[in-house]
Design an enzyme around this catalytic site. Sequence first.
Site, PDB file in Angstrom:
ATOM      1  N   ASP A 150      27.292 -19.737  26.918  1.00 19.56           N
ATOM      2  CA  ASP A 150      28.604 -19.447  26.365  1.00 19.56           C
ATOM      3  C   ASP A 150      28.351 -18.650  25.075  1.00 19.56           C
ATOM      4  OD1 ASP A 150      31.397 -19.654  25.715  1.00 19.56           O
ATOM      5  OD2 ASP A 150      30.857 -21.268  24.340  1.00 19.56           O
ATOM      6  N   ASP A 186      31.036 -17.959  22.056  1.00 18.13           N
ATOM      7  CA  ASP A 186      31.646 -18.483  20.832  1.00 18.13           C
ATOM      8  C   ASP A 186      31.136 -19.885  20.514  1.00 18.13           C
ATOM      9  OD1 ASP A 186      33.040 -16.163  20.822  1.00 18.13           O
ATOM     10  OD2 ASP A 186      35.016 -17.031  21.159  1.00 18.13           O
TER      11      ASP A 186
END
Length: 415
Positions: free
Chosen positions: A195, A197
């Site tokens: 991922d 963020d």
Amino acid sequence: MRKAALSELTPVLITTTGPDKPGVTSVLFAALTRHGVEMLDVEQVVIRGQLTLGVLVGVADDPEGVQEAVEQAMATVDMRVDVRIGDEIGEDPFAPARQGSSHVAVILGRPLTARAFTDVARRLAALGANIDAIRRIADYPVTGLEVHISVPDDTEHADAELRSVLADVASQGGLDIAIERAGLARRAKRLIVFDVDSTLIQGEVIEMLAAYAGVEPQVREITDAAMRGELNFTESLERRVGLLAGLPESVLDEVAGTILLTPGARTTVRTLKRLGYRCGVVSGGFRRIIDQIVDDLGLDFAAANELEVVDGKLTGRVVGDIIDREGKAVALRRFAGEYGIPLAQCVAVGDGANDIDMLHAAGMGVAFNAKPALREVADTALSFPYLDAVLFVLGVTRAEVEAADAADGLELSRP
């Protein structure tokens, strides 16, 4: 000359200790060679320059002569030696060697105290689990130990109990403990997806964009509502992006230029690519910004949302398929298929509830400084803010990382 049967041999266990230096092993084995012993087992470990070398041999005749020869030989290299013959050894020396550990636990702490490790050892002992071997895998930015464990009843129930007990110890002792089945599968990972963020990078890109648009409080309010389960990811994304309407396209590049990688991110990607991993990102963020991260780190693949731009301004809409919770898992499966890598050999790393499906799809799911909803379903959870802890979970040591960096001419940098 007839070769003696195993039952006709006298077992002799030799343990020598002292400062590690060239020649110790050759001196010992030269003495054993002169007596024509049969090798049954051997193990050696060096910790901080101190050597412990254990050898189990079978002797057809004159085991006391072997003992005397070994003691004299080791005295020439200033090593201490303990020799046990026959019944002095204790357990059956001719019993088949253990076939290997059933599990491997990676224990991380900052610091990793003796008290914390004592708690781990006690809880394992209470389960009847045996610690077969321990090695240090990291001293920076966390202290890490790799512990090989054998459980007496290697069943799914015992596996679940072991994981539950170690998770409890970790939460009480301020540790991260990752537990995996031992064996080839642990060393067969070939693809990793991050991922973006708050995982690969620090902060949330959409909040950075919102700050430029002067709508950061509104965006955060929508994010909080989604975290409370009042909105699904797609609805929350559309509402937040809608608040960015009219923002100049140039802001995307400005925000991309301010992004800070998570500590250890560059080391993690660089090391895994050396090992032949395919490395990439699957994000609910925005492709225009993520592409710069992909180029910077030399990633192999990426999936993210596309912001619509018309006449140099954001329209407040997302075009194409939205990468939401389900979309992340779909993207992982797609990339794994493109590279011909089974999902069991994939690793997924994330921090939020929208990463749940992706972590479920991967052979190993790692929750990184994650929300409780993700920690509960992940295979392992890391709570220290250093992404290179992922390397240690995968069995890569800090010494190996630094040796590879040095070979490539990269300078070691520690605070």
